[in-house]
Design a protein around this motif. Structure first.
Motif, PDB file in Angstrom:
ATOM      1  N   GLN A 125       0.833  -1.206   0.000  1.00  0.00           N
ATOM      2  CA  GLN A 125       0.000   0.000   0.000  1.00  0.00           C
ATOM      3  C   GLN A 125       0.869   1.259   0.000  1.00  0.00           C
ATOM      4  O   GLN A 125       0.583   2.216  -0.719  1.00  0.00           O
ATOM      5  CB  GLN A 125      -0.929  -0.007   1.204  1.00  0.00           C
ATOM      6  N   GLN A 127       3.928   1.549  -1.184  1.00  0.00           N
ATOM      7  CA  GLN A 127       4.570   1.676  -2.499  1.00  0.00           C
ATOM      8  C   GLN A 127       3.593   2.255  -3.517  1.00  0.00           C
ATOM      9  O   GLN A 127       3.963   3.116  -4.319  1.00  0.00           O
ATOM     10  CB  GLN A 127       5.097   0.319  -2.961  1.00  0.00           C
ATOM     11  N   LYS A 128       2.332   1.808  -3.483  1.00  0.00           N
ATOM     12  CA  LYS A 128       1.321   2.350  -4.396  1.00  0.00           C
ATOM     13  C   LYS A 128       1.072   3.827  -4.103  1.00  0.00           C
ATOM     14  O   LYS A 128       0.966   4.638  -5.019  1.00  0.00           O
ATOM     15  CB  LYS A 128       0.009   1.572  -4.269  1.00  0.00           C
ATOM     16  N   THR A 129       0.994   4.158  -2.823  1.00  0.00           N
ATOM     17  CA  THR A 129       0.775   5.554  -2.433  1.00  0.00           C
ATOM     18  C   THR A 129       1.930   6.428  -2.904  1.00  0.00           C
ATOM     19  O   THR A 129       1.721   7.514  -3.421  1.00  0.00           O
ATOM     20  CB  THR A 129       0.620   5.665  -0.901  1.00  0.00           C
ATOM     21  N   THR A 132       1.720   6.888  -6.684  1.00  0.00           N
ATOM     22  CA  THR A 132       0.641   7.829  -7.004  1.00  0.00           C
ATOM     23  C   THR A 132       1.076   9.250  -6.674  1.00  0.00           C
ATOM     24  O   THR A 132       0.838  10.174  -7.446  1.00  0.00           O
ATOM     25  CB  THR A 132      -0.628   7.478  -6.213  1.00  0.00           C
TER      26      THR A 132
END
Length: 148
Positions: A125, A127-129, A132
């Motif tokens: 999560q 890494q995705k944040t 983004t």
């Protein structure tokens, strides 16, 4: 060639300083858990930060009659989104640190399956944040300031 007093690239004296007792780790886990608990009960809780919004009509009924109000609304929303995101990230990082410290104390393989799963879910999560956020910053830097 490493000097005789080097172990894995670290001197024996420094390696001893890195060793942590179970008691010290337990104390640290309690501190991290306390910080997480304080955050959850504070106005900085991600849910509380996320619920503090402004409706577009509250600044001006007609955006073209008062364009500055519309600009203020847009800027407020951008800052609000960033603060909400930072609050969530802080919450997740503290939770992950707590799990990591427990894992350092008992060994990561000895943690409950749910704790190991949660730790890795937090990593994914975050890494995705971060991805983004990086994309958003690149997009924002391409936009002119103040819509000009």
């Amino acid at each position: 060639m490493l000097p005789a007093d080097m172990v894995g690239g670290v001197s024996t004296a420094r390696a001893m300083n890195l060793e942590v007792t179970g008691e010290a780790l337990s104390t640290f886990v309690k501190r991290v858990d306390g910080i997480l608990s304080d955050l959850e009960g504070s106005p900085g809780n991600p849910r509380r930060v996320g619920s503090q919004t402004i409706k577009p009509g509250s600044l001006a009924g007609n955006p073209s009659a008062f364009p500055e109000a519309q600009d203020l609304y847009l800027q407020y929303n951008q800052v609000h989104e960033k603060l909400t995101s930072l609050s969530r990230a802080l919450h997740l990082q503290i939770e992950a640190i707590g799990i990591a410290v427990k894992g350092a104390h008992v060994g990561f393989d000895n943690l409950e399956e749910e704790q190991r799963r949660r730790f890795w879910a937090i990593q994914v999560q975050m890494q995705k944040t971060q991805a983004t956020s990086d994309d958003s910053q690149r997009t924002q830097s391409d936009k002119p300031i103040g819509g000009l």
